[in-house]
Design a protein around this motif. Structure first.
Motif, PDB file in Angstrom:
ATOM      1  N   ASP B  12       0.778  -1.234   0.000  1.00 12.47           N
ATOM      2  CA  ASP B  12       0.000   0.000   0.000  1.00 12.47           C
ATOM      3  C   ASP B  12       0.814   1.291   0.000  1.00 12.47           C
ATOM      4  O   ASP B  12       0.255   2.354  -0.212  1.00 12.47           O
ATOM      5  N   TYR B  13       2.135   1.188   0.213  1.00 13.76           N
ATOM      6  CA  TYR B  13       2.918   2.415   0.147  1.00 13.76           C
ATOM      7  C   TYR B  13       3.521   2.588  -1.235  1.00 13.76           C
ATOM      8  O   TYR B  13       4.344   1.808  -1.683  1.00 13.76           O
ATOM      9  N   LYS B  14       3.081   3.650  -1.864  1.00 15.81           N
ATOM     10  CA  LYS B  14       3.483   3.888  -3.239  1.00 15.81           C
ATOM     11  C   LYS B  14       4.995   3.964  -3.405  1.00 15.81           C
ATOM     12  O   LYS B  14       5.569   3.385  -4.334  1.00 15.81           O
ATOM     13  N   ILE B  15       5.642   4.672  -2.497  1.00 13.22           N
ATOM     14  CA  ILE B  15       7.080   4.841  -2.655  1.00 13.22           C
ATOM     15  C   ILE B  15       7.813   3.504  -2.569  1.00 13.22           C
ATOM     16  O   ILE B  15       8.816   3.277  -3.234  1.00 13.22           O
ATOM     17  N   MET B  16       7.257   2.609  -1.762  1.00  9.90           N
ATOM     18  CA  MET B  16       7.853   1.282  -1.661  1.00  9.90           C
ATOM     19  C   MET B  16       7.650   0.514  -2.972  1.00  9.90           C
ATOM     20  O   MET B  16       8.559  -0.151  -3.461  1.00  9.90           O
ATOM     21  N   GLU B  18       7.334   1.796  -5.904  1.00  7.99           N
ATOM     22  CA  GLU B  18       8.209   2.404  -6.905  1.00  7.99           C
ATOM     23  C   GLU B  18       9.651   1.923  -6.748  1.00  7.99           C
ATOM     24  O   GLU B  18      10.318   1.584  -7.725  1.00  7.99           O
ATOM     25  N   ASP B  61      -2.904  -1.548   5.575  1.00 10.84           N
ATOM     26  CA  ASP B  61      -3.947  -0.889   6.363  1.00 10.84           C
ATOM     27  C   ASP B  61      -4.962  -0.228   5.458  1.00 10.84           C
ATOM     28  O   ASP B  61      -6.064   0.073   5.847  1.00 10.84           O
ATOM     29  N   LEU B  63      -6.051   2.335   2.214  1.00  8.25           N
ATOM     30  CA  LEU B  63      -6.757   3.602   2.118  1.00  8.25           C
ATOM     31  C   LEU B  63      -8.198   3.325   1.728  1.00  8.25           C
ATOM     32  O   LEU B  63      -9.079   4.124   1.930  1.00  8.25           O
TER      33      LEU B  63
END
Lengths: 224, 224
Positions: B12-16, B18, B61, B63
DNA sequence: TAGCTTATCAGGGATTTCCCTGATTTTTGC
DNA sequence: GCAAAAATCAGGGAAATCCCTGATAAGCTA
């Protein structure tokens, strides 16, 4: 070309450090000068080197003995190294934590849910002395925007660590090249290569080339 | 050339996403075919496309409206798309979660504290049909090896590469010690130290000690 | 038991690094 | 345009590494 913005990354997840290092390095104005997973490493780096922006993961659960608190790190850095702009990078983006970290001296807040462009943007904004909160989070916390008020501009000086030529030599050393090999590769004499090695060993305050490479590698000076 | 391993990333974490996308793409055998932050996107992708390995962040978690449970996603994927190998990628590396996720059908577990090489390794192991748990986590859970027995094929031990004695020598080398210094420190002769160095250089297939240290440092063999 | 790995030790010599002393030219910052 | 920093080059000698040739003993395992 103008000097790049020197960015250091404190984050306990190695894969995140690796990813961010690459993603930010894509930007011409940014130079990733190092990254580590403990606050102590940051302090010792900051003692010797110039850093413009510190990206700080708020919660470092830490493999190391004592549990380090991101807020504490932020305020320590803010007091001890006032020139360093701290950007908080966190998975938690609730009002309480954002407020606390901004009060602790951070000039930026970026959620990990945001992409790397947000981080790049935050770095550039921070570098100019302004505060920034990522879109994602500021949408969530729009009443909190009072916090985003003017701050004092700070001075800067210090010098670069390794020169470009030194870094070229360093990279080849890390590939196992001897001075002679490097001399051929860079079209200079062996003597010159030896001088570069010697200078780097002195700058880094290490005993020899082996330790130099270990030092440089652990600080992310060597690409690979 | 053989076909690449098709990898999908749920996180869920975009930077991860990427970062991982780039880091894994560096490997010739791996092809990142997609990534998303919700389970539904994964399912609809799997319905239409072939995927060899799914990297799954255990706690999403989310969004999105309904909270998605990583364990549930794992077991759903395992049942509905049995050809897809699931590798759990998580910040939580406690025994309970590792056991649960492996029981839910995952074939690999990699902590986010590990670097991307561990993920690459896990993907390749998974692709061959074996199970894998990263070094970091397996070290942490070594007392619980009873439960890991039979559950995992490759508990990659650190000794896989360098022996304990070799690692002792390596750490001192990285601190700038000469063979003589190391000999004194470890109460052995200089000759023996040289043999250890030589053996490590051969094992790692590098040219000299400088490259050895760069190699070891980039793979996290050297503490600091 | 035979074979493999690890850890220990050794001589001799070629190559390389390290350390001291210097130097000149080019580039860059103010 | 001047001073500082970076980049270039050099001799000589001590020390260390690298590379080849070995060897022995302990421990594990198939």
């Amino acid at each position: 070309m103008p000097e790049k913005i020197k960015v250091y990354h404190l984050e306990d997840y190695k894969i995140m450090r690796e990813g961010v290092k690459f993603l930010l390095s894509k930007d011409d104005e940014i130079e990733m000068v190092g990254g580590s997973k403990t606050a102590d490493e940051v302090y010792s780096y900051l003692d010797k080197n110039k850093v413009d922006v510190l990206i700080l993961d708020i919660y470092l659960d830490g493999l190391d003995v004592k549990t380090v608190d991101g807020f504490e790190v932020c305020s320590t850095v803010h007091k001890k190294y006032p020139d360093v702009k701290v950007i908080a990078h966190s998975v938690y983006d609730d009002a309480d934590r954002v407020a606390r970290i901004m009060n602790a001296g951070a000039v930026g807040f970026v959620s990990k849910k945001s992409g790397y462009e947000e981080l790049v943007h935050a770095i550039k904004v921070a570098y100019t002395g302004k505060k920034y909160i990522c879109i994602e989070t500021s949408k969530k916390l729009k009443n909190l925007n009072e916090f985003l008020e003017g701050m004092v501009d700070t001075l800067r000086s210090e010098n670069e660590f390794f020169s470009n030529r030194e870094k070229e030599v360093l990279e080849l050393l890390a590939k196992g090249y001897s001075s002679k090999d490097i001399a051929k590769e860079l079209f200079i004499t062996e003597r010159t290569v030896e001088t570069h090695r010697k200078n780097m060993v002195e700058k880094a305050k290490v005993k020899n080339t082996v330790e130099l490479v270990a030092y440089a590698s652990s600080r992310g000076f060597i690409k690979s």
